[in-house]
Design an enzyme around this catalytic site. Structure first.
Site, mmCIF file in Angstrom:
data_model
loop_
_atom_site.group_PDB
_atom_site.id
_atom_site.type_symbol
_atom_site.label_atom_id
_atom_site.label_comp_id
_atom_site.label_asym_id
_atom_site.label_seq_id
_atom_site.Cartn_x
_atom_site.Cartn_y
_atom_site.Cartn_z
ATOM 1 N N ASN A 191 0.641 -1.151 -0.602
ATOM 2 C CA ASN A 191 0.099 0.010 -0.128
ATOM 3 C C ASN A 191 0.833 1.211 -0.211
ATOM 4 O O ASN A 191 1.327 1.856 0.635
ATOM 5 C CB ASN A 191 -1.140 -0.076 0.975
ATOM 6 C CG ASN A 191 -2.237 0.755 1.320
ATOM 7 O OD1 ASN A 191 -2.058 1.548 -0.174
ATOM 8 N ND2 ASN A 191 -3.731 0.862 2.153
ATOM 9 N N ARG B 6 -14.380 -6.026 14.893
ATOM 10 C CA ARG B 6 -12.992 -4.897 15.432
ATOM 11 C C ARG B 6 -14.262 -3.295 15.292
ATOM 12 O O ARG B 6 -14.624 -2.952 14.704
ATOM 13 C CB ARG B 6 -11.902 -4.145 14.431
ATOM 14 C CG ARG B 6 -10.566 -3.686 15.424
ATOM 15 C CD ARG B 6 -10.081 -3.051 13.489
ATOM 16 N NE ARG B 6 -10.270 -2.269 13.048
ATOM 17 C CZ ARG B 6 -9.131 -2.013 12.039
ATOM 18 N NH1 ARG B 6 -8.180 -2.002 11.983
ATOM 19 N NH2 ARG B 6 -9.930 -0.347 11.675
ATOM 20 N N TYR C 149 -7.237 7.715 12.197
ATOM 21 C CA TYR C 149 -7.166 6.135 11.446
ATOM 22 C C TYR C 149 -8.329 4.783 11.984
ATOM 23 O O TYR C 149 -9.557 5.311 12.716
ATOM 24 C CB TYR C 149 -6.161 5.422 11.825
ATOM 25 C CG TYR C 149 -5.947 3.978 11.597
ATOM 26 C CD1 TYR C 149 -5.725 3.348 10.714
ATOM 27 C CD2 TYR C 149 -6.612 2.809 12.663
ATOM 28 C CE1 TYR C 149 -5.879 2.082 10.544
ATOM 29 C CE2 TYR C 149 -6.509 2.115 12.692
ATOM 30 C CZ TYR C 149 -6.140 1.120 11.835
ATOM 31 O OH TYR C 149 -6.717 -0.097 11.111
ATOM 32 N N ASP D 124 -8.185 -1.794 18.150
ATOM 33 C CA ASP D 124 -6.792 -1.180 17.257
ATOM 34 C C ASP D 124 -5.882 -0.241 17.557
ATOM 35 O O ASP D 124 -6.700 0.880 17.442
ATOM 36 C CB ASP D 124 -6.024 -1.455 15.382
ATOM 37 C CG ASP D 124 -5.037 -1.044 14.826
ATOM 38 O OD1 ASP D 124 -4.515 -0.614 15.716
ATOM 39 O OD2 ASP D 124 -5.599 -1.227 13.450
ATOM 40 N N HIS E 199 -3.163 1.099 16.550
ATOM 41 C CA HIS E 199 -1.905 1.370 15.374
ATOM 42 C C HIS E 199 -1.269 2.444 15.808
ATOM 43 O O HIS E 199 -1.296 3.152 15.045
ATOM 44 C CB HIS E 199 -3.209 2.313 14.651
ATOM 45 C CG HIS E 199 -2.930 2.370 13.378
ATOM 46 N ND1 HIS E 199 -2.423 2.950 12.307
ATOM 47 C CD2 HIS E 199 -3.419 0.595 12.468
ATOM 48 C CE1 HIS E 199 -1.942 2.955 11.048
ATOM 49 N NE2 HIS E 199 -2.987 0.982 11.425
ATOM 50 N N GLU F 215 -4.677 -4.092 19.567
ATOM 51 C CA GLU F 215 -4.113 -4.816 18.252
ATOM 52 C C GLU F 215 -2.383 -3.522 18.392
ATOM 53 O O GLU F 215 -3.036 -2.494 18.653
ATOM 54 C CB GLU F 215 -4.696 -4.956 16.897
ATOM 55 C CG GLU F 215 -3.606 -4.882 16.149
ATOM 56 C CD GLU F 215 -4.787 -4.405 14.805
ATOM 57 O OE1 GLU F 215 -4.151 -4.940 13.591
ATOM 58 O OE2 GLU F 215 -5.674 -5.038 14.818
ATOM 59 N N ASP F 216 -1.859 -3.682 17.955
ATOM 60 C CA ASP F 216 -0.255 -3.168 17.882
ATOM 61 C C ASP F 216 -1.120 -1.896 18.697
ATOM 62 O O ASP F 216 -0.821 -0.897 18.039
ATOM 63 C CB ASP F 216 -0.480 -1.916 16.477
ATOM 64 C CG ASP F 216 -0.523 -3.266 15.236
ATOM 65 O OD1 ASP F 216 0.092 -4.139 15.066
ATOM 66 O OD2 ASP F 216 -0.828 -3.093 14.394
ATOM 67 N N GLU G 296 1.656 -6.042 11.876
ATOM 68 C CA GLU G 296 1.244 -5.969 10.285
ATOM 69 C C GLU G 296 2.130 -5.338 9.659
ATOM 70 O O GLU G 296 1.709 -5.259 8.046
ATOM 71 C CB GLU G 296 -0.026 -5.884 10.666
ATOM 72 C CG GLU G 296 -0.222 -4.294 10.876
ATOM 73 C CD GLU G 296 -1.617 -3.394 11.115
ATOM 74 O OE1 GLU G 296 -1.889 -2.354 9.818
ATOM 75 O OE2 GLU G 296 -2.816 -3.825 11.296
ATOM 76 N N ARG H 165 0.156 -10.806 13.227
ATOM 77 C CA ARG H 165 -1.122 -10.194 12.713
ATOM 78 C C ARG H 165 0.027 -9.839 11.694
ATOM 79 O O ARG H 165 -0.736 -9.719 10.787
ATOM 80 C CB ARG H 165 -0.919 -8.267 13.119
ATOM 81 C CG ARG H 165 -2.026 -8.775 14.275
ATOM 82 C CD ARG H 165 -3.283 -8.739 13.508
ATOM 83 N NE ARG H 165 -3.837 -7.857 13.374
ATOM 84 C CZ ARG H 165 -4.372 -7.682 12.000
ATOM 85 N NH1 ARG H 165 -5.011 -9.246 11.814
ATOM 86 N NH2 ARG H 165 -5.027 -6.716 11.761
ATOM 87 N N GLU I 257 -9.052 -11.494 9.441
ATOM 88 C CA GLU I 257 -9.403 -9.739 9.106
ATOM 89 C C GLU I 257 -10.077 -10.337 8.065
ATOM 90 O O GLU I 257 -9.688 -11.468 6.681
ATOM 91 C CB GLU I 257 -8.488 -8.992 9.746
ATOM 92 C CG GLU I 257 -9.034 -7.568 9.152
ATOM 93 C CD GLU I 257 -7.116 -6.942 9.171
ATOM 94 O OE1 GLU I 257 -7.801 -5.720 9.155
ATOM 95 O OE2 GLU I 257 -6.455 -7.265 9.177
ATOM 96 N N TRP J 206 1.370 6.702 12.782
ATOM 97 C CA TRP J 206 -0.119 6.255 11.775
ATOM 98 C C TRP J 206 -1.202 5.590 12.268
ATOM 99 O O TRP J 206 -1.975 6.240 13.158
ATOM 100 C CB TRP J 206 -0.462 7.137 10.531
ATOM 101 C CG TRP J 206 -1.667 6.616 10.183
ATOM 102 C CD1 TRP J 206 -2.353 8.087 9.974
ATOM 103 C CD2 TRP J 206 -1.842 5.768 9.006
ATOM 104 N NE1 TRP J 206 -3.928 7.576 9.411
ATOM 105 C CE2 TRP J 206 -3.543 5.857 9.337
ATOM 106 C CE3 TRP J 206 -1.917 4.714 9.022
ATOM 107 C CZ2 TRP J 206 -4.504 5.440 8.196
ATOM 108 C CZ3 TRP J 206 -2.037 3.962 7.661
ATOM 109 C CH2 TRP J 206 -3.793 4.362 7.562
#
Length: 409
Positions: free
Chosen positions: A37, A147, A159, A217, A219, A243-244, A269, A290, A346, A409
């Site tokens: 991405n 989620r 986000y 998340d 993030h 998560e994260d 991720e 992840r 996911e 981010w």
């Protein structure tokens, strides 16, 4: 047979995808996902300019040898561009091998370990009313895990929160198409977030009970001590995972979070090799892996990573956003079905344009996915349809604190 042709397809049916096509001398075609991405063309160039010529004439059955050849041979190892390129080759070769065997890929990975793959949806809302509406919609579709992300008072677009208003479909696409060559920017305040989110989880439990699996998340936006506080604060709401919670580059930072909370942790991720996990797994600092198959060297590497995690009682939670193409999603589902230490998958459904370009065989039923029984990965790229969607530059946002400091981010 040998590898005769290697082609790279770049298409943009609503978002950018990079797909590798390998054709054998007997005409069997294998597909691999190489999408990274915001850096798609870097991987496309790596494949076209450096890898393709190395593959011509090689035995397509020697998957492990080819993986090592592409990882160890160039001397420069790891990194998301290299590992996404290797992943695409690896997926395509497994696709070919399973097609030659006349079996869905999961059969070559040891057969099914379960009837279907539990997935989680993405529910979001700018406020709790919109979030509640989204969760309700997913429960009506049969999802058992969701989620949740919501707006934070005092902040604008952040986000994970769709800006298009409430609704069942989660259509948040963070990669923004750009005209000036620069990514969009968002603003962030961790203190507001830490004070706001526990109340959201409390409301969810009050409205939806204890059966719903809740995921969230962070993030990467919290420091280790902030993450430790947050994980402790949300313990009463029994999250499936957080998560994260903090940037994962410093693996030892997760020790601090573990010392203060029993909230299950997921991370990875942005990781692209087993070495990114070594401390996290051996010290049991996380509960879920992840990584995406697309960004971690493909099926060969991901299977080894998850087998390593299994020794320590850690389960899978493979990354599956819409910037993973249906080819990459299918690769994940075949692994999910076969491995013993599966946790959850996911799932962000692709848009109609994407599903016109990528013809899939996986199916959804009451919160579970199955990769299907079609030989290979079960996904084919319609190259004629793909040609109708030209690549358009797009970037993930950049995040800044309220005072203008660049932040995670």
């Amino acid at each position: 047979m040998t590898i005769e042709l290697v082609d790279v397809n770049i298409t943009s049916p609503g978002r950018n995808f990079v797909t590798l096509k390998i054709t054998t001398s007997d005409g069997i075609v294998g597909w691999g996902d190489a999408t990274l991405n915001g850096r798609e063309l870097a991987v496309a160039s790596y494949l076209s300019d450096h890898v393709a010529s190395m593959l011509i004439g090689r035995d397509e059955d020697r998957i492990e040898d080819t993986w090592q050849y592409l990882y160890r041979g160039p001397y420069w190892r790891r990194g998301p561009v290299t590992m996404a390129a290797i992943a695409a080759v690896d997926m395509a070769l497994w696709d070919i091998k399973a097609k030659k065997a006349g079996m869905p890929l999961y059969q070559l990975l040891g057969g099914a370990s379960r009837e279907g793959v539990r997935v989680y949806a993405h529910a979001s809302g700018t406020d709790y009313a919109a979030l509640k509406n989204a969760i309700t919609g997913y429960e009506e579709l049969g999802y058992t895990a969701v989620r949740v992300q919501t707006g934070v008072p005092g902040l604008g677009q952040i986000y994970g929160v769709s800006s298009s208003g409430p609704g069942v479909r989660y259509d948040y696409e963070p990669a923004k198409r750009v005209e000036n060559g620069r990514p969009s920017e968002e603003r962030w305040d961790t203190r507001n977030y830490l004070n706001h989110m526990p109340g959201i989880f409390s409301q969810i439990r009050e409205d939806f009970g204890t059966d719903l699996r809740i995921l969230h998340d962070g993030h990467h936006r919290m420091t280790p001590i902030e993450a430790a506080r947050f994980a402790k604060d949300i313990e009463p709401y029994d999250l499936f995972w957080l998560e994260d919670c903090t940037p994962g580059e410093d693996q030892s930072a997760l020790r601090l979070v573990r010392q203060h909370s029993t909230t299950p942790l997921a991370i990875g991720e942005v990781f692209n090799s087993v070495y990114d996990y070594q401390t996290l797994i051996t010290e049991r600092l996380i509960d879920y892996v992840r990584s995406a198959v697309t960004h971690t060297g493909g099926i060969t590497a991901m299977k080894k990573l998850l087998d390593f995690a299994a020794i320590y009682g850690i389960r899978s939670g493979i990354h599956g956003p819409t910037d993973i193409s249906p080819v990459g999603m299918a690769a994940a589902l075949h692994l999910d079905l076969a491995i013993h230490n599966f946790g959850i998958q996911e799932y962000m459904p692709h848009n109609e344009k994407t599903l016109e370009v990528f013809q899939t065989s996986f199916t959804f039923d009451k919160g579970f996915l199955h990769p299907g029984e079609q030989p290979g990965l079960g996904v084919e790229l319609d190259e004629e349809a793909a040609a109708g969607y030209e690549y358009t530059k797009a970037y993930l946002p950049v995040n800044r604190l309220l005072d203008g400091t660049v932040h995670d981010w």
